[in-house]
Design an enzyme around this catalytic site. Structure first.
Site, PDB file in Angstrom:
ATOM      1  N   ASP A  72      20.754  40.748 131.235  1.00 43.11           N
ATOM      2  CA  ASP A  72      21.456  41.827 130.598  1.00 43.11           C
ATOM      3  C   ASP A  72      22.979  41.421 130.632  1.00 43.11           C
ATOM      4  O   ASP A  72      23.537  40.617 131.241  1.00 43.11           O
ATOM      5  CB  ASP A  72      21.151  43.143 131.455  1.00 43.11           C
ATOM      6  CG  ASP A  72      21.326  43.136 132.896  1.00 43.11           C
ATOM      7  OD1 ASP A  72      21.893  42.146 133.314  1.00 43.11           O
ATOM      8  OD2 ASP A  72      20.512  44.219 133.558  1.00 43.11           O
ATOM      9  N   ASP A  91      17.622  54.010 141.410  1.00 38.43           N
ATOM     10  CA  ASP A  91      16.398  54.706 140.619  1.00 38.43           C
ATOM     11  C   ASP A  91      15.398  53.900 140.093  1.00 38.43           C
ATOM     12  O   ASP A  91      14.441  54.669 139.480  1.00 38.43           O
ATOM     13  CB  ASP A  91      17.283  55.543 139.409  1.00 38.43           C
ATOM     14  CG  ASP A  91      17.881  54.375 138.637  1.00 38.43           C
ATOM     15  OD1 ASP A  91      17.795  53.054 138.673  1.00 38.43           O
ATOM     16  OD2 ASP A  91      18.288  54.824 137.540  1.00 38.43           O
ATOM     17  N   HIS A 147      15.432  51.024 138.578  1.00 35.06           N
ATOM     18  CA  HIS A 147      15.511  50.272 137.306  1.00 35.06           C
ATOM     19  C   HIS A 147      15.567  48.757 137.713  1.00 35.06           C
ATOM     20  O   HIS A 147      15.800  48.265 138.672  1.00 35.06           O
ATOM     21  CB  HIS A 147      16.784  50.635 136.221  1.00 35.06           C
ATOM     22  CG  HIS A 147      18.195  50.151 137.055  1.00 35.06           C
ATOM     23  ND1 HIS A 147      19.063  51.006 137.096  1.00 35.06           N
ATOM     24  CD2 HIS A 147      18.453  49.248 137.530  1.00 35.06           C
ATOM     25  CE1 HIS A 147      20.256  50.282 137.649  1.00 35.06           C
ATOM     26  NE2 HIS A 147      19.836  49.202 137.861  1.00 35.06           N
ATOM     27  N   GLU A 163      16.429  51.575 132.523  1.00 35.66           N
ATOM     28  CA  GLU A 163      16.624  53.000 132.953  1.00 35.66           C
ATOM     29  C   GLU A 163      15.243  53.696 132.872  1.00 35.66           C
ATOM     30  O   GLU A 163      14.205  53.334 132.331  1.00 35.66           O
ATOM     31  CB  GLU A 163      17.519  53.810 132.461  1.00 35.66           C
ATOM     32  CG  GLU A 163      19.060  53.132 132.579  1.00 35.66           C
ATOM     33  CD  GLU A 163      19.842  53.206 133.866  1.00 35.66           C
ATOM     34  OE1 GLU A 163      18.995  53.292 134.900  1.00 35.66           O
ATOM     35  OE2 GLU A 163      20.920  53.235 133.925  1.00 35.66           O
TER      36      GLU A 163
HETATM   37  P1  PGA Z   1      22.953  45.772 143.033  1.00 34.57           P
HETATM   38  O1  PGA Z   1      22.284  46.292 141.426  1.00 34.57           O
HETATM   39  O2  PGA Z   1      22.062  44.506 143.250  1.00 34.57           O
HETATM   40  O3  PGA Z   1      24.363  45.686 142.749  1.00 34.57           O
HETATM   41  O4  PGA Z   1      22.653  46.645 143.847  1.00 34.57           O
HETATM   42  C1  PGA Z   1      20.844  46.111 141.536  1.00 34.57           C
HETATM   43  C2  PGA Z   1      20.649  46.603 140.104  1.00 34.57           C
HETATM   44  O5  PGA Z   1      21.013  47.513 139.523  1.00 34.57           O
HETATM   45  O6  PGA Z   1      19.415  46.130 139.579  1.00 34.57           O
END
Ligand code: PGA
Length: 261
Positions: A67, A136, A138, A143
């Site tokens: 992404d 959450d 994702h 999302e």
């Molecule tokens: P993070 O993000 O590794 O910074 O916790 C993980 C994600 O949002 O997929």
């Protein structure tokens, strides 16, 4: 789905790096799907160490990132282009032409997303996809409520994700609302999945993904349908799993031939 619970992020990252190194040794032109965020940083450090000290050769490897924020130029301090450059690409020998990330400045976003999907197909598909997981649930920037069959496309971030990621920006208002992300259907087509999660803040998302129902309300739960998905966890992120003791027993008691797979 295999759940591997390790004492700390370093141990989890080491195991995940070993798995990726084994793939590259078996298939020198492997196609890797890569993730950003805090979680994979130690994994990338370990792969860089393996490259420098162990001769792990990335010269035929290709990569596709999950992404990118829409509106951020590649050299923006919080862009995922910049993140990958600083945390991984500058430490290994992947040819520049083999590196792909969604273009945050794409003028025609749907056409760019369709091209990205085509490039993945042209490369023969992704052999191994590295994933983090949002608090959450994702994966990528898919999302809550994302179609479990979705393809690379524009998504709108939730406020929770914008707040989670605000630490990479000067202030919350600077976090873009829109992103381009591989879809869940895209991720599910990768031949193997390596998901890393660290910290108590991920415990509910991990438990939902591994032991809850398959639901777009926890996009990572779709990985229950993936034939080769492994979760590499530290103790806090495994803290809400009901079957934690079972997973630990399984890992400790693998037959020798299965131990490094
Ligand atoms: P993070 O993000 O590794 O910074 O916790 C993980 C994600 O949002 O997929």
């Amino acid at each position: 789905m295999e759940i591997i619970i390790t004492p700390d992020p370093a141990a989890a990252s080491h195991l995940a790096a070993r798995r990726i190194a084994r793939l590259i040794r078996e298939k020198p032109d492997a196609v890797l799907g890569l993730a950003t965020g805090s979680t994979p940083v130690t994994l990338y450090k370990e792969l860089i160490r393996m490259h420098r000290e162990g001769g792990l050769d990335f010269s035929r490897v290709s990569t596709f990132n999950l992404d990118e924020y829409l509106g951020l130029a590649p050299d923006h301090a919080a862009s995922y282009h910049r993140f990958m450059e600083e945390n991984f690409f500058q430490g290994v020998n992947i040819p520049r032409g083999n590196i792909r990330l969604p273009d945050g400045l794409a003028k025609d976003v749907p056409a760019h997303c369709a091209d990205y999907e085509q490039e993945i197909r042209d490369a023969g598909g992704i052999d191994l996809q590295v994933l983090g997981i949002g608090s959450d649930g994702h994966i990528g920037f898919n999302e809550h409520g994302s179609s479990l069959a979705s393809r690379t496309r524009i998504k709108t971030l939730t406020e929770r994700t914008r707040e989670d990621n605000a630490r990479f920006f000067d202030k919350l208002e600077d976090v873009p609302h829109h992103v381009i992300t591989m879809g869940i259907g895209t991720i599910m087509e990768s031949r193997s999945v390596v998901l890393l999660a660290f910290g108590a803040g991920k415990a509910d998302a991990v438990a939902g993904a591994a032991e809850g129902p398959i639901t777009a309300s926890n996009p990572a739960s779709i990985l229950q349908m993936h034939p080769d998905a492994k979760f590499y966890l530290d103790e806090p992120s495994a803290g809400a799993l009901e079957r934690a003791e079972y997973y630990k027993w399984v890992f400790k008691n693998k037959p020798a031939w299965q131990a490094d797979q």
